[in-house]
Write a protein that holds these residues in place. Sequence first.
Motif, PDB file in Angstrom:
ATOM      1  N   ASN A  19       9.260  -7.102   8.812  1.00  0.00           N
ATOM      2  CA  ASN A  19      10.332  -6.585   8.790  1.00  0.00           C
ATOM      3  C   ASN A  19      11.191  -6.827  10.011  1.00  0.00           C
ATOM      4  OD1 ASN A  19       8.258  -3.636   8.166  1.00  0.00           O
ATOM      5  ND2 ASN A  19       9.618  -4.406   7.041  1.00  0.00           N
ATOM      6  N   ILE A  20      10.490  -7.102  10.845  1.00  0.00           N
ATOM      7  CA  ILE A  20      11.308  -7.836  11.985  1.00  0.00           C
ATOM      8  C   ILE A  20      11.800  -9.106  11.697  1.00  0.00           C
ATOM      9  CG2 ILE A  20      11.119  -8.502  14.660  1.00  0.00           C
ATOM     10  CD1 ILE A  20       9.089  -6.454  14.796  1.00  0.00           C
ATOM     11  N   ALA A  21      11.268  -9.934  11.163  1.00  0.00           N
ATOM     12  CA  ALA A  21      11.648 -11.291  10.888  1.00  0.00           C
ATOM     13  C   ALA A  21      13.033 -11.049   9.889  1.00  0.00           C
ATOM     14  CB  ALA A  21      10.331 -12.065  10.144  1.00  0.00           C
ATOM     15  N   ALA A  33       0.968  -1.223  -0.018  1.00  0.00           N
ATOM     16  CA  ALA A  33       0.035  -0.064  -0.132  1.00  0.00           C
ATOM     17  C   ALA A  33       0.803   1.132  -0.066  1.00  0.00           C
ATOM     18  CB  ALA A  33      -0.781   0.087   1.176  1.00  0.00           C
ATOM     19  N   TRP A  34       2.059   1.132   0.391  1.00  0.00           N
ATOM     20  CA  TRP A  34       2.884   2.466   0.453  1.00  0.00           C
ATOM     21  C   TRP A  34       3.464   2.851  -0.751  1.00  0.00           C
ATOM     22  CZ3 TRP A  34       7.865   1.396  -1.212  1.00  0.00           C
ATOM     23  CH2 TRP A  34       8.124  -0.010  -1.368  1.00  0.00           C
ATOM     24  N   ARG A  49       3.363   5.506   8.794  1.00  0.00           N
ATOM     25  CA  ARG A  49       2.079   5.335   8.232  1.00  0.00           C
ATOM     26  C   ARG A  49       0.987   4.637   9.197  1.00  0.00           C
ATOM     27  NH1 ARG A  49       1.308   5.366   2.539  1.00  0.00           N
ATOM     28  NH2 ARG A  49      -0.025   3.287   2.871  1.00  0.00           N
ATOM     29  N   GLY A  50       1.181   4.226  10.359  1.00  0.00           N
ATOM     30  CA  GLY A  50       0.463   3.827  11.324  1.00  0.00           C
ATOM     31  C   GLY A  50       0.178   2.228  11.025  1.00  0.00           C
ATOM     32  N   ALA A  85      12.415   0.321   6.010  1.00  0.00           N
ATOM     33  CA  ALA A  85      11.098  -0.165   5.807  1.00  0.00           C
ATOM     34  C   ALA A  85      10.253  -0.299   6.884  1.00  0.00           C
ATOM     35  CB  ALA A  85      11.090  -1.538   5.180  1.00  0.00           C
ATOM     36  N   MET A  86      10.614  -0.510   8.052  1.00  0.00           N
ATOM     37  CA  MET A  86       9.758  -0.531   9.512  1.00  0.00           C
ATOM     38  C   MET A  86       9.510   0.780   9.761  1.00  0.00           C
ATOM     39  SD  MET A  86      10.553  -2.727  12.939  1.00  0.00           S
ATOM     40  CE  MET A  86      11.877  -2.099  13.339  1.00  0.00           C
TER      41      MET A  86
END
Length: 121
Positions: free
Chosen positions: A103-105, A36-37, A94-95, A87-88
Amino acid sequence: MSVAYWIVAVLLGLFYLYSGGIKAVRDPQRLKPMMAWVDTVPRPALRALGAVEVLGALGLLLPPLTGIAPWLALAAAAGLVVLQIGAMRLHLSRGEVRETGLNIALIVLAAAAVWLGTVWI
């Protein structure tokens, strides 16, 4: 540790080859349902991001395979950590807190690749 590196590197490589490849060649309107970004960044930046992801994937795999400057694999993995932190930050701005799980993974996998890749230093 070498087997563990290859497992992590291949998983990351496949993910980033696909993700970067579609960002580099697909129309942003076709990417919007998945990402969506994409409407918040200019098209050249989206293409550049795709190219960086593809180069990062190749950097994880090719230097150790060829034996030419294998330390570049560590640099590529560290670069992917930085990429995912950015990215995170975008998702959080953007909430989109739910989106940060991937992203964390990916940060954890790329950091593991850095650690496991120290076998070539």
